[in-house]
Design an enzyme around this catalytic site. Sequence first.
Site, PDB file in Angstrom:
ATOM      1  N   SER A 102     -10.236  26.145  26.487  1.00  0.00           N
ATOM      2  CA  SER A 102     -10.945  27.221  25.775  1.00  0.00           C
ATOM      3  C   SER A 102     -10.219  27.593  24.485  1.00  0.00           C
ATOM      4  O   SER A 102     -10.844  27.879  23.463  1.00  0.00           O
ATOM      5  CB  SER A 102     -11.046  28.457  26.672  1.00  0.00           C
ATOM      6  OG  SER A 102     -11.930  28.196  27.744  1.00  0.00           O
TER       7      SER A 102
ATOM      8  N   THR B 258     -10.483  18.626  23.428  1.00  0.00           N
ATOM      9  CA  THR B 258      -9.788  19.210  24.578  1.00  0.00           C
ATOM     10  C   THR B 258      -8.509  18.462  24.922  1.00  0.00           C
ATOM     11  O   THR B 258      -8.455  17.237  24.822  1.00  0.00           O
ATOM     12  CB  THR B 258     -10.740  19.207  25.794  1.00  0.00           C
ATOM     13  OG1 THR B 258     -11.879  19.976  25.458  1.00  0.00           O
ATOM     14  CG2 THR B 258     -10.090  19.782  27.032  1.00  0.00           C
TER      15      THR B 258
ATOM     16  N   GLU C 268     -18.386  22.257  26.579  1.00  0.00           N
ATOM     17  CA  GLU C 268     -18.770  22.729  25.230  1.00  0.00           C
ATOM     18  C   GLU C 268     -18.701  24.258  25.149  1.00  0.00           C
ATOM     19  O   GLU C 268     -19.521  24.906  24.504  1.00  0.00           O
ATOM     20  CB  GLU C 268     -20.121  22.165  24.806  1.00  0.00           C
ATOM     21  CG  GLU C 268     -20.063  20.641  24.698  1.00  0.00           C
ATOM     22  CD  GLU C 268     -21.197  20.015  23.928  1.00  0.00           C
ATOM     23  OE1 GLU C 268     -21.756  20.681  23.042  1.00  0.00           O
ATOM     24  OE2 GLU C 268     -21.489  18.837  24.198  1.00  0.00           O
TER      25      GLU C 268
ATOM     26  N   GLY D 245     -32.955  24.043  54.794  1.00  0.00           N
ATOM     27  CA  GLY D 245     -31.932  23.079  55.242  1.00  0.00           C
ATOM     28  C   GLY D 245     -32.055  21.756  54.514  1.00  0.00           C
ATOM     29  O   GLY D 245     -31.042  21.096  54.213  1.00  0.00           O
TER      30      GLY D 245
HETATM   31  N1  COS Z   1     -17.971  27.820  12.290  1.00  0.00           N
HETATM   32  C1  COS Z   1     -17.039  27.675  11.313  1.00  0.00           C
HETATM   33  N2  COS Z   1     -15.800  28.215  11.391  1.00  0.00           N
HETATM   34  C2  COS Z   1     -15.506  28.914  12.501  1.00  0.00           C
HETATM   35  C3  COS Z   1     -16.424  29.090  13.559  1.00  0.00           C
HETATM   36  C4  COS Z   1     -17.708  28.522  13.401  1.00  0.00           C
HETATM   37  N3  COS Z   1     -18.630  28.672  14.359  1.00  0.00           N
HETATM   38  N4  COS Z   1     -15.835  29.808  14.518  1.00  0.00           N
HETATM   39  C5  COS Z   1     -14.597  30.099  14.099  1.00  0.00           C
HETATM   40  N5  COS Z   1     -14.406  29.557  12.879  1.00  0.00           N
HETATM   41  C6  COS Z   1     -13.198  29.667  12.048  1.00  0.00           C
HETATM   42  C7  COS Z   1     -12.841  31.133  11.862  1.00  0.00           C
HETATM   43  O1  COS Z   1     -13.491  31.681  10.745  1.00  0.00           O
HETATM   44  C8  COS Z   1     -11.335  31.075  11.643  1.00  0.00           C
HETATM   45  O2  COS Z   1     -11.086  30.754  10.291  1.00  0.00           O
HETATM   46  P1  COS Z   1      -9.699  31.156   9.539  1.00  0.00           P
HETATM   47  O3  COS Z   1      -8.670  30.196  10.044  1.00  0.00           O
HETATM   48  O4  COS Z   1     -10.012  30.919   8.102  1.00  0.00           O
HETATM   49  O5  COS Z   1      -9.427  32.578   9.892  1.00  0.00           O
HETATM   50  C9  COS Z   1     -10.915  29.891  12.505  1.00  0.00           C
HETATM   51  O6  COS Z   1     -12.089  29.098  12.735  1.00  0.00           O
HETATM   52  C10 COS Z   1     -10.363  30.310  13.836  1.00  0.00           C
HETATM   53  O7  COS Z   1     -11.339  31.113  14.458  1.00  0.00           O
HETATM   54  P2  COS Z   1     -10.956  32.215  15.510  1.00  0.00           P
HETATM   55  O8  COS Z   1      -9.888  33.094  14.956  1.00  0.00           O
HETATM   56  O9  COS Z   1     -12.209  32.861  15.986  1.00  0.00           O
HETATM   57  O10 COS Z   1     -10.297  31.283  16.628  1.00  0.00           O
HETATM   58  P3  COS Z   1      -9.852  31.597  18.075  1.00  0.00           P
HETATM   59  O11 COS Z   1      -8.783  30.630  18.347  1.00  0.00           O
HETATM   60  O12 COS Z   1      -9.581  33.045  18.282  1.00  0.00           O
HETATM   61  O13 COS Z   1     -11.148  31.283  18.981  1.00  0.00           O
HETATM   62  C11 COS Z   1     -12.952  30.020  19.886  1.00  0.00           C
HETATM   63  C12 COS Z   1     -12.101  30.355  18.681  1.00  0.00           C
HETATM   64  C13 COS Z   1     -12.501  30.636  21.191  1.00  0.00           C
HETATM   65  C14 COS Z   1     -14.366  30.485  19.612  1.00  0.00           C
HETATM   66  C15 COS Z   1     -12.862  28.502  19.944  1.00  0.00           C
HETATM   67  O14 COS Z   1     -11.532  28.120  20.260  1.00  0.00           O
HETATM   68  C16 COS Z   1     -13.821  27.876  20.924  1.00  0.00           C
HETATM   69  O15 COS Z   1     -14.984  27.705  20.629  1.00  0.00           O
HETATM   70  N6  COS Z   1     -13.299  27.508  22.112  1.00  0.00           N
HETATM   71  C17 COS Z   1     -14.055  26.737  23.043  1.00  0.00           C
HETATM   72  C18 COS Z   1     -13.844  25.312  22.737  1.00  0.00           C
HETATM   73  C19 COS Z   1     -14.852  24.482  23.382  1.00  0.00           C
HETATM   74  O16 COS Z   1     -16.035  24.719  23.299  1.00  0.00           O
HETATM   75  N7  COS Z   1     -14.374  23.435  23.997  1.00  0.00           N
HETATM   76  C20 COS Z   1     -15.219  22.499  24.610  1.00  0.00           C
HETATM   77  C21 COS Z   1     -14.623  21.173  24.353  1.00  0.00           C
HETATM   78  S1  COS Z   1     -15.598  20.138  23.462  1.00  0.00           S
HETATM   79  S2  COS Z   1     -16.778  19.396  24.815  1.00  0.00           S
END
Ligand code: COS
Length: 384
Positions: free
Chosen positions: A131, A125, A364, A341
């Site tokens: 996100s 992050t 997460e 309360g």
């Molecule tokens: N395992 C392996 N690969 C994954 C995956 C998974 N679970 N999820 C996504 N990917 C891969 C996708 O296949 C894609 O690959 P390509 O680059 O080859 O196309 C790539 O990662 C990007 O995925 P996507 O297009 O779905 O990415 P987005 O940016 O649209 O969104 C989310 C991804 C929103 C799901 C991700 O950013 C997320 O989980 N965000 C929350 C983050 C989080 O939990 N933060 C907490 C901080 S840590 S405490």
Amino acid sequence: MALDQDTFLQVKDAVSRFVRERLVPAEDIVEETNDVPEDIIQDMRDLGLFGLSIPEEYGGLGLNMSQECEVIHELCQASLSFRSVIGTTVGIGSQGLVMTGTEEQKQEYLPRLASGEISSSFCLTEPEAGSDAASLRTTAKKDGDFYVLNGTKRFITNALRAGMLTVMARTDPDKKGASGVSAFLVDPATPGVTISKADDKMGQRGTKTSDVIFENARVPANALMGGEEGQGFYTAMRVLDRGRLHLSSVSTGISERILQEALNYAAERKQFGKAIGEFQLVQAMLADSQADLYAGKSMTLDAAGKFDRKEDIAMLAACCKMFTTEAAGRIADKAVQIHGGAGYMAEYKVERFYRDVRLLRLYEGTTQIQQLVIARNMLKSVNA
Ligand code: COS
């Protein structure tokens, strides 16, 4: 990887005794001092809690995911601040290394992580990348036998306690999304790495989160996790899939404790001449909470079993994380309601737990991110 059943049951039993005898009595001290006492952290090391998920050949207990979920469920029947001390080392901070690290990297860190000599943190992050994790801006620029790191990481749990940081940084500035990101194993003592003071938070006093700032921090090229650029985001996603199961058992563990507090109160507190638990409207709140808890435990163990059988659990982990954390919120809210309360007073622990569990729906991956992951995976099967 799994611990043999007899030893596992001994570990689980020892953890539940530790919770009753050491952790629950220390909850108020943690709340007052905003810290977990060092003697308790030492007991955690002695119990092997830092090494729950690290393979036995590197000195850990080598639990599989189902076993880890069961142990974490037990541990989280005390204040969540205790789990947080080991949480990043057992979960997101170390598992990228376990999954994709080189043998040399594993040898360097895993035995020390397993013993609790050092802790680890997961640095994904950033101020502008929460996100939308793939938009992270921290850079790692190759310079001879080094990478030079620049950027800021935010809300990093246990950074102040860490001896190893798993850092996601952009090695290819021309690739804006996921494929330009790599993961590094960084010693926080590296010149140019600053860990800020701990953040003030709504709850979970005793947990430590802070900013981690990189200013021309030079790390050796062999700090690149797995030795391969461009894999960091994918590894982070796999680590988070697994971490969401871990967090689901955090949620069910604390939910069980909160419900027990509510049940005890309902059985003891008398109004209109009888225990309030005899009133059907109070019973409805207890029953709804029990069903939420049972559903959350069942789905988490089901998904953990599938993880152990090497099935793809990305969607199921998101379902578990969403359901169990939202359920923890509902259960905590009802527990406060049952206390009336008194539930608003710091003297009763449900007030604290109500604040503590609010975080579960945020970190997460927020509930909304889980919904997005679930729906995207559902649609994938239709569009395939
Ligand atoms: N395992 C392996 N690969 C994954 C995956 C998974 N679970 N999820 C996504 N990917 C891969 C996708 O296949 C894609 O690959 P390509 O680059 O080859 O196309 C790539 O990662 C990007 O995925 P996507 O297009 O779905 O990415 P987005 O940016 O649209 O969104 C989310 C991804 C929103 C799901 C991700 O950013 C997320 O989980 N965000 C929350 C983050 C989080 O939990 N933060 C907490 C901080 S840590 S405490």
